[in-house]
Write an enzyme that holds these catalytic residues in place. Structure first.
Site, PDB file in Angstrom:
ATOM      1  N   TYR A  46      -9.789   0.360   4.582  1.00  0.00           N
ATOM      2  CA  TYR A  46      -9.132   1.637   4.328  1.00  0.00           C
ATOM      3  C   TYR A  46     -10.105   2.606   3.650  1.00  0.00           C
ATOM      4  O   TYR A  46     -11.277   2.280   3.455  1.00  0.00           O
ATOM      5  CB  TYR A  46      -7.843   1.412   3.553  1.00  0.00           C
ATOM      6  CG  TYR A  46      -6.869   0.568   4.354  1.00  0.00           C
ATOM      7  CD1 TYR A  46      -6.524   0.922   5.661  1.00  0.00           C
ATOM      8  CD2 TYR A  46      -6.328  -0.610   3.839  1.00  0.00           C
ATOM      9  CE1 TYR A  46      -5.658   0.145   6.420  1.00  0.00           C
ATOM     10  CE2 TYR A  46      -5.470  -1.398   4.600  1.00  0.00           C
ATOM     11  CZ  TYR A  46      -5.140  -1.020   5.888  1.00  0.00           C
ATOM     12  OH  TYR A  46      -4.302  -1.797   6.645  1.00  0.00           O
ATOM     13  N   LEU A  66      -4.800 -17.355   1.559  1.00  0.00           N
ATOM     14  CA  LEU A  66      -4.271 -18.667   1.927  1.00  0.00           C
ATOM     15  C   LEU A  66      -4.279 -19.633   0.749  1.00  0.00           C
ATOM     16  O   LEU A  66      -4.780 -20.751   0.833  1.00  0.00           O
ATOM     17  CB  LEU A  66      -5.041 -19.240   3.114  1.00  0.00           C
ATOM     18  CG  LEU A  66      -4.797 -18.521   4.457  1.00  0.00           C
ATOM     19  CD1 LEU A  66      -5.520 -19.226   5.579  1.00  0.00           C
ATOM     20  CD2 LEU A  66      -3.307 -18.420   4.765  1.00  0.00           C
ATOM     21  N   GLN A 113       0.208  -0.334  -5.678  1.00  0.00           N
ATOM     22  CA  GLN A 113      -1.099  -0.236  -5.028  1.00  0.00           C
ATOM     23  C   GLN A 113      -1.225   1.152  -4.414  1.00  0.00           C
ATOM     24  O   GLN A 113      -0.505   1.491  -3.469  1.00  0.00           O
ATOM     25  CB  GLN A 113      -1.269  -1.312  -3.949  1.00  0.00           C
ATOM     26  CG  GLN A 113      -2.665  -1.311  -3.343  1.00  0.00           C
ATOM     27  CD  GLN A 113      -2.816  -2.278  -2.193  1.00  0.00           C
ATOM     28  OE1 GLN A 113      -2.340  -2.013  -1.096  1.00  0.00           O
ATOM     29  NE2 GLN A 113      -3.466  -3.412  -2.443  1.00  0.00           N
ATOM     30  N   GLY A 139       0.507 -14.549  -1.398  1.00  0.00           N
ATOM     31  CA  GLY A 139       1.298 -13.676  -0.550  1.00  0.00           C
ATOM     32  C   GLY A 139       2.289 -14.395   0.335  1.00  0.00           C
ATOM     33  O   GLY A 139       3.495 -14.389   0.096  1.00  0.00           O
ATOM     34  N   ARG A 140       1.789 -15.050   1.374  1.00  0.00           N
ATOM     35  CA  ARG A 140       2.679 -15.637   2.371  1.00  0.00           C
ATOM     36  C   ARG A 140       3.633 -16.669   1.775  1.00  0.00           C
ATOM     37  O   ARG A 140       4.785 -16.778   2.192  1.00  0.00           O
ATOM     38  CB  ARG A 140       1.854 -16.261   3.494  1.00  0.00           C
ATOM     39  CG  ARG A 140       1.171 -15.244   4.393  1.00  0.00           C
ATOM     40  CD  ARG A 140       0.252 -15.921   5.402  1.00  0.00           C
ATOM     41  NE  ARG A 140      -0.310 -14.989   6.366  1.00  0.00           N
ATOM     42  CZ  ARG A 140      -1.387 -14.234   6.150  1.00  0.00           C
ATOM     43  NH1 ARG A 140      -2.023 -14.316   4.978  1.00  0.00           N
ATOM     44  NH2 ARG A 140      -1.837 -13.417   7.085  1.00  0.00           N
ATOM     45  N   ARG A 186      -8.673  -3.381  -5.823  1.00  0.00           N
ATOM     46  CA  ARG A 186      -8.800  -4.411  -4.776  1.00  0.00           C
ATOM     47  C   ARG A 186     -10.028  -4.097  -3.928  1.00  0.00           C
ATOM     48  O   ARG A 186     -10.153  -3.006  -3.371  1.00  0.00           O
ATOM     49  CB  ARG A 186      -7.551  -4.470  -3.894  1.00  0.00           C
ATOM     50  CG  ARG A 186      -7.751  -5.340  -2.654  1.00  0.00           C
ATOM     51  CD  ARG A 186      -6.463  -5.691  -1.933  1.00  0.00           C
ATOM     52  NE  ARG A 186      -6.017  -7.019  -2.348  1.00  0.00           N
ATOM     53  CZ  ARG A 186      -5.108  -7.736  -1.677  1.00  0.00           C
ATOM     54  NH1 ARG A 186      -4.533  -7.238  -0.591  1.00  0.00           N
ATOM     55  NH2 ARG A 186      -4.755  -8.928  -2.098  1.00  0.00           N
ATOM     56  N   ALA A 243       0.844  -1.192   0.000  1.00  0.00           N
ATOM     57  CA  ALA A 243       0.000   0.000   0.000  1.00  0.00           C
ATOM     58  C   ALA A 243       0.880   1.244   0.000  1.00  0.00           C
ATOM     59  O   ALA A 243       1.688   1.456   0.903  1.00  0.00           O
ATOM     60  CB  ALA A 243      -0.915  -0.010   1.218  1.00  0.00           C
TER      61      ALA A 243
END
Length: 363
Positions: free
Chosen positions: A183, A302, A101, A324-325, A231, A59
């Site tokens: 946000y 996930l 982003q 991501g992770r 997003r 972000a």
């Protein structure tokens, strides 16, 4: 060729595969000036070297008070733009695409980094600042925001457009508007945080106006060939909140305004939301928004394995997969996934030719 590793084109930009890296906050600008650092070059560059099709920066605030933490990236001036150029250039040398982003955290701005004690909104003595939002409704445990005046909302839209132009000038391949995770844009979308009575509140059309105006302005400012992503949090996971049907409707409006693909996450507007987290738990939202809104979507949440990612794209649940992770654990996840799916890639780094994934381990 597995569908996951087939190219996809948005406007005139071709992405080499559909395995993408989402925005993941690093909170690593120690000077608190928004300027990217060597950490960001290595962090983002490693995913490009590792075979990702596209990478989205964390972000990146369009105004100083839009940062989640004082250590966030920014793109509100030309110093930021210049500092992003070598990062973008390196990613391109590896054959990947990169987007930024664009974000404003609204009432969830001015907070500590995630690994620091979470004591709500930072004070000015802690390098924080007063927060704003669509209405004077606080996120649980945070300061009550000042409600933005109508003219100030228009200024925020202009800041998103100006930042998108800087991104294009810096060489980024696309931008993503952050309208998720509680946000500012999400705060306008959700009736849980928006009680306005002007043209930015009330009806779905009014609550979505900030997003549609930003997409329209960016499309006008950047021309016809520059991809725009959005997003969304598909649901607030709270009764009476924002939901996947509204997401699909607004996504279709944003498509008509010039957006190209929708990165579908969920949650973030309410601290007390009961979210059933599990493998691929948000994929059904990407699927439903894709079908109901007749738009292209990205799935996230996930997604941790090659076969899992392949099935999402192969079955038409989403057009791309954001991981991501797993990319944090293994920046070469895309190369490993290709090997596991039996796909031979022509963009394996030559410098690593002595360590192919299929090499047997010496006895």
């Amino acid at each position: 060729m597995a569908t996951l590793f087939s190219p996809i084109t948005l406007r005139r930009t071709e992405f080499r595969n559909r395995l993408w890296v989402p925005a993941m906050c690093q909170y690593s600008v120690e000077k608190r000036d928004g300027v990217p650092t060597p950490w960001h070059l290595v962090h983002l560059g490693s995913f490009a070297r590792g075979g990702a099709g596209a990478i989205v920066t964390e972000a990146t605030a369009v105004v100083p008070e839009g940062r989640i933490s004082p250590q966030d990236l920014g793109l509100w001036n030309d110093e930021h733009k210049a500092a992003f150029v070598p990062i973008v250039d390196f990613v391109h040398t590896q054959g990947a695409k990169i987007g930024v982003q664009l974000a404003h955290a609204g009432r969830k701005a001015s907070t500590p980094r995630t690994w620091e004690p979470q004591n709500g909104t930072l004070s000015e003595s802690e390098h924080g600042w007063p927060v704003v939002g669509p209405s004077a409704i606080a996120f649980e445990g945070y300061d009550t925001p000042r409600a933005l005046e109508t003219a100030e909302v228009e200024e925020v839209v202009a800041a998103f457009v100006a930042a998108a132009v800087r991104a294009q000038e810096a060489g980024f391949d696309f931008v993503e508007l952050h309208a998720a995770h509680g946000y500012l844009m999400h705060q306008f979308l959700s009736p849980l945080s928006n009680e306005r009575t002007d043209q930015y509140g009330g009806s779905l059309e009014n609550r979505a106006r900030i997003v549609i105006d930003a997409v329209t302005g960016i499309r006008r400012a950047t021309g016809d060939d520059f991809p725009i992503l959005v997003r969304f949090s598909a649901t607030d996971w709270v009764e009476g909140g924002w939901n996947e049907h509204e997401t699909a409707t607004v996504a279709s409006w944003a498509r008509d305004a010039g957006a190209d693909l929708f990165d579908i996450s969920s949650g973030g507007i309410a601290a007390h939301a009961d979210i059933p987290v599990g493998l691929g738990y948000q994929v059904p939202f990407a699927d439903s928004v894709r079908r109901e809104g007749h738009v292209e979507t990205g799935a996230v949440g996930l997604i941790v394995g090659a076969q899992q990612a392949q099935e999402i794209v192969e079955e038409g649940q989403a057009d791309v997969v954001f991981v991501g992770r797993e990319f944090l654990r293994d920046p070469h996840f895309a190369l490993r996934a290709a090997f596991e799916l039996g796909v031979e890639l022509d963009y394996y780094p030559q410098q690593y030719h002595r360590a192919p994934f299929h090499a047997p381990v010496p006895a």
